[in-house]
Design an enzyme around this catalytic site. Structure first.
Site, PDB file in Angstrom:
ATOM      1  N   ASP A 102     -20.104   3.380  17.424  1.00  0.00           N
ATOM      2  CA  ASP A 102     -18.865   2.685  17.882  1.00  0.00           C
ATOM      3  C   ASP A 102     -17.667   3.616  18.371  1.00  0.00           C
ATOM      4  O   ASP A 102     -17.704   4.678  17.803  1.00  0.00           O
ATOM      5  CB  ASP A 102     -18.543   1.616  16.854  1.00  0.00           C
ATOM      6  CG  ASP A 102     -17.840   0.382  17.619  1.00  0.00           C
ATOM      7  OD1 ASP A 102     -17.771   0.483  18.793  1.00  0.00           O
ATOM      8  OD2 ASP A 102     -17.704  -0.464  16.993  1.00  0.00           O
ATOM      9  N   ASP A 103     -16.971   3.158  18.940  1.00  0.00           N
ATOM     10  CA  ASP A 103     -15.621   3.997  19.430  1.00  0.00           C
ATOM     11  C   ASP A 103     -15.049   4.107  18.190  1.00  0.00           C
ATOM     12  O   ASP A 103     -14.272   5.095  18.074  1.00  0.00           O
ATOM     13  CB  ASP A 103     -14.612   3.284  20.596  1.00  0.00           C
ATOM     14  CG  ASP A 103     -14.529   1.689  20.193  1.00  0.00           C
ATOM     15  OD1 ASP A 103     -14.974   1.345  19.387  1.00  0.00           O
ATOM     16  OD2 ASP A 103     -13.917   1.227  21.498  1.00  0.00           O
ATOM     17  N   ASP A 106     -11.523   0.127  12.293  1.00  0.00           N
ATOM     18  CA  ASP A 106     -10.367  -0.065  11.894  1.00  0.00           C
ATOM     19  C   ASP A 106     -10.149  -0.887  10.504  1.00  0.00           C
ATOM     20  O   ASP A 106     -10.032  -0.057   9.551  1.00  0.00           O
ATOM     21  CB  ASP A 106      -9.675  -1.308  12.964  1.00  0.00           C
ATOM     22  CG  ASP A 106      -8.310  -1.438  12.724  1.00  0.00           C
ATOM     23  OD1 ASP A 106      -7.870  -1.599  11.669  1.00  0.00           O
ATOM     24  OD2 ASP A 106      -7.465  -1.576  13.922  1.00  0.00           O
TER      25      ASP A 106
HETATM   26  O1  LIG Z   1     -13.272  -2.156  12.307  1.00  0.00           O
HETATM   27  P1  LIG Z   1     -12.875  -3.513  12.888  1.00  0.00           P
HETATM   28  O2  LIG Z   1     -11.271  -4.160  12.443  1.00  0.00           O
HETATM   29  O3  LIG Z   1     -13.620  -4.725  12.854  1.00  0.00           O
HETATM   30  O4  LIG Z   1     -12.568  -3.240  14.488  1.00  0.00           O
HETATM   31  C1  LIG Z   1     -13.074  -2.424  15.174  1.00  0.00           C
HETATM   32  C2  LIG Z   1     -13.875  -2.814  16.275  1.00  0.00           C
HETATM   33  O5  LIG Z   1     -12.789  -3.636  17.110  1.00  0.00           O
HETATM   34  C3  LIG Z   1     -13.278  -3.162  18.364  1.00  0.00           C
HETATM   35  O6  LIG Z   1     -13.997  -4.179  19.077  1.00  0.00           O
HETATM   36  P2  LIG Z   1     -13.677  -5.409  19.870  1.00  0.00           P
HETATM   37  O7  LIG Z   1     -13.975  -6.472  19.008  1.00  0.00           O
HETATM   38  O8  LIG Z   1     -12.233  -5.433  20.500  1.00  0.00           O
HETATM   39  O9  LIG Z   1     -14.693  -5.508  21.155  1.00  0.00           O
HETATM   40  P3  LIG Z   1     -15.121  -4.553  22.524  1.00  0.00           P
HETATM   41  O10 LIG Z   1     -15.763  -3.247  21.609  1.00  0.00           O
HETATM   42  O11 LIG Z   1     -15.972  -5.224  23.175  1.00  0.00           O
HETATM   43  O12 LIG Z   1     -13.860  -4.125  22.907  1.00  0.00           O
HETATM   44  C4  LIG Z   1     -13.770  -1.551  18.779  1.00  0.00           C
HETATM   45  O13 LIG Z   1     -14.640  -1.423  19.571  1.00  0.00           O
HETATM   46  C5  LIG Z   1     -14.579  -1.911  17.254  1.00  0.00           C
HETATM   47  O14 LIG Z   1     -15.962  -2.132  17.563  1.00  0.00           O
HETATM   48  N1  LIG Z   2      -8.548  -0.148  21.465  1.00  0.00           N
HETATM   49  C1  LIG Z   2      -8.717  -0.733  20.272  1.00  0.00           C
HETATM   50  N2  LIG Z   2      -9.389  -1.722  19.617  1.00  0.00           N
HETATM   51  C2  LIG Z   2      -9.372  -1.812  18.186  1.00  0.00           C
HETATM   52  N3  LIG Z   2      -9.744  -2.804  17.656  1.00  0.00           N
HETATM   53  C3  LIG Z   2      -9.526  -2.507  16.273  1.00  0.00           C
HETATM   54  N4  LIG Z   2      -8.691  -1.553  16.225  1.00  0.00           N
HETATM   55  C4  LIG Z   2      -8.353  -1.130  17.554  1.00  0.00           C
HETATM   56  C5  LIG Z   2      -7.803  -0.052  18.045  1.00  0.00           C
HETATM   57  O1  LIG Z   2      -6.866   0.462  17.317  1.00  0.00           O
HETATM   58  N5  LIG Z   2      -7.809  -0.046  19.489  1.00  0.00           N
HETATM   59 MG   LIG Z   3     -15.767  -2.903  19.587  1.00  0.00          MG
END
Ligand SMILES: O=P(O)(O)OC[C@H]1O[C@H](OP(=O)(O)OP(=O)(O)O)[C@H](O)[C@@H]1O
Ligand SMILES: Nc1nc2[nH]cnc2c(=O)[nH]1
Ligand SMILES: [Mg+2]
Length: 167
Positions: A102-103, A106
């Site tokens: 994952d990117d 958080d």
């Molecule tokens: O550790 P956490 O607090 O759970 O947050 C982390 C997740 O939040 C974001 O995804 P998002 O739900 O925004 O979806 P996306 O990847 O489709 O943008 C990010 O890409 C992680 O997958």
């Molecule tokens: N882009 C982005 N997505 C998130 N989802 C949870 N934390 C983050 C953050 O710091 N940046």
């Molecule tokens: Mg995500």
């Protein structure tokens, strides 16, 4: 369940920086897979994990790539993670030899859900915040909890006024 803590700081990541950091993650993971067979598949947590997962799969020459789609945020507002699409569980099994990418992590709630699906997978993120660190096996760069990370797909180049301004 929501997390409305303000994000005081911004960490802006360019495509170039993301490429470098995802490559560094791949190099760190190289050779760390199970002794009998190494890494056999990559699973990207979509959507944010897709670009880093592609770069990791390319560096480690892994051709088997699947996705798990989890939605936790709407802009900066968190809600309960929802699994929108699961990977092929016949392929994944208990997750042994599988690299989940994952990117960022958080709060770690997204990865808690992933762990329930694939308890033996290795979970890797490019960026990590302190609250989520216990959920992640490998990462590259840590930022503080009150930082919001901005990815290149959420930004655009734009004009900035000169420091001294103009008449
Ligand atoms: O550790 P956490 O607090 O759970 O947050 C982390 C997740 O939040 C974001 O995804 P998002 O739900 O925004 O979806 P996306 O990847 O489709 O943008 C990010 O890409 C992680 O997958
Ligand atoms: N882009 C982005 N997505 C998130 N989802 C949870 N934390 C983050 C953050 O710091 N940046
Ligand atoms: Mg995500």
């Amino acid at each position: 369940m929501t997390n409305q803590l303000p994000h005081e700081k911004g960490f802006h990541v360019s495509w170039d920086q993301l490429h470098r950091d995802a490559r560094a993650l791949a190099w760190r993971l190289d050779g760390n897979g199970p002794a009998d067979g190494g890494w056999r598949a990559v699973v990207a947590i979509t959507r944010g994990g897709m670009a880093p997962a592609m770069i990791v799969a390319r560096e480690l020459d892994i051709r088997t790539v699947d996705t798990i789609s989890i939605k936790s945020y709407n802009h900066q507002t968190q809600s309960k993670p929802q699994v929108i699409k699961s990977p092929d569980m016949d392929l994944i099994g208990d997750g042994t030899g599988v690299l989940v990418v994952d990117d960022l992590v958080d709060t770690g709630r997204t990865l808690e859900v992933v762990r329930q699906h694939m308890p033996k997978a290795h979970i890797a993120t490019v960026y990590a915040k302190p609250q989520g660190r216990p959920q992640v096996d490998s990462f590259i760069t840590e930022v503080s909890q009150d930082t919001w990370i901005f990815f290149p797909w959420d930004m655009a180049l734009q004009y900035v006024e000169p420091y001294r301004g103009t008449d």
